[in-house]
Scaffold this active site. Sequence first.
Site, short mmCIF file in Angstrom:
data_model
loop_
_atom_site.label_atom_id
_atom_site.label_comp_id
_atom_site.label_asym_id
_atom_site.label_seq_id
_atom_site.Cartn_x
_atom_site.Cartn_y
_atom_site.Cartn_z
N GLU A 112 0.83 -1.21 0.00
CA GLU A 112 0.00 0.00 0.00
C GLU A 112 0.86 1.26 0.00
O GLU A 112 0.54 2.25 -0.66
CB GLU A 112 -0.94 -0.02 1.20
CG GLU A 112 -2.00 -1.11 1.08
CD GLU A 112 -2.94 -1.15 2.25
OE1 GLU A 112 -4.13 -0.82 2.05
OE2 GLU A 112 -2.51 -1.49 3.37
N GLU A 132 -4.03 -9.46 3.66
CA GLU A 132 -4.79 -9.21 4.88
C GLU A 132 -5.94 -10.19 5.09
O GLU A 132 -6.27 -10.53 6.24
CB GLU A 132 -5.33 -7.78 4.86
CG GLU A 132 -4.30 -6.71 5.16
CD GLU A 132 -3.48 -6.29 3.94
OE1 GLU A 132 -2.70 -5.34 4.06
OE2 GLU A 132 -3.64 -6.91 2.86
#
Length: 258
Positions: A112, A132
């Site tokens: 990210e 995740e």
Amino acid sequence: KTMPVGFEVRNHVAYVTLNRPEAMNALDPESIGDLNRIWREVAGNPDIRVSVLTGTGSKSFCTGTDMKATPPATECMAAVYLRDGLPIVPAMKMWKPIIAAINGYAVGGGLEIALACDLRIASSNAKFGLTEVKVASLAGLNGTQMLPRVIPRAVAMKMLLTGEMIGSDEALRYGLVSDVVAPEELMFLASTLAEKIANAAPLSIQAAKQAALIGQDMPAEHGILFSHLLWGVLRDTEDRKEGFKAFAEKRTPLYRGV
């Protein structure tokens, strides 16, 4: 004591290095605080024109939050979010470009952070993933929004929903990175690209980034109008006069950011 994030400025380039190799350059609260302070320094220092973000060693760029070093939340998460906003990534959103030199794993929050950079280059051993869902979480910084905007939607959805990683060859093929080189060549390429940007007119570079990022959220016609406005703003700068003069005189221009 070794600093969790290294920071050095050379030739108008800020070199920012995640420096926790023992933890795969994962981010603990101290390194997150360091990063936020560093990006504020980069944004406010006129001597800095471009940044290179990388990690120590050849195994990992960043593996996101260090789950072993991050204490459990002591405050209501909604209150923290509404008061402070998201950590790290918004601080990176300045008009000075950032190059991510991805030297190994860019996983979870590490990917990210790379997605928040303007250029991404990678070593041949790099791996990319938003994992995740495997730990009952969500790519909550910018991954769910940026990955489908950067690479083909089908590939992005596969990565988001399975948590599977892709290698550097796939990342290059999908357009996640612009270049893949041998690990020992990565920082040379990063420095070469950074110095090309740093030698250009700083206001022009920042305007180009602004036009591209803001324009992509507009209809094309409005984006073109916005870019015309920025062109007009740049027209009367001293650097533009210097650029034209240097071209006529067949010499290297000396830009000052004014």
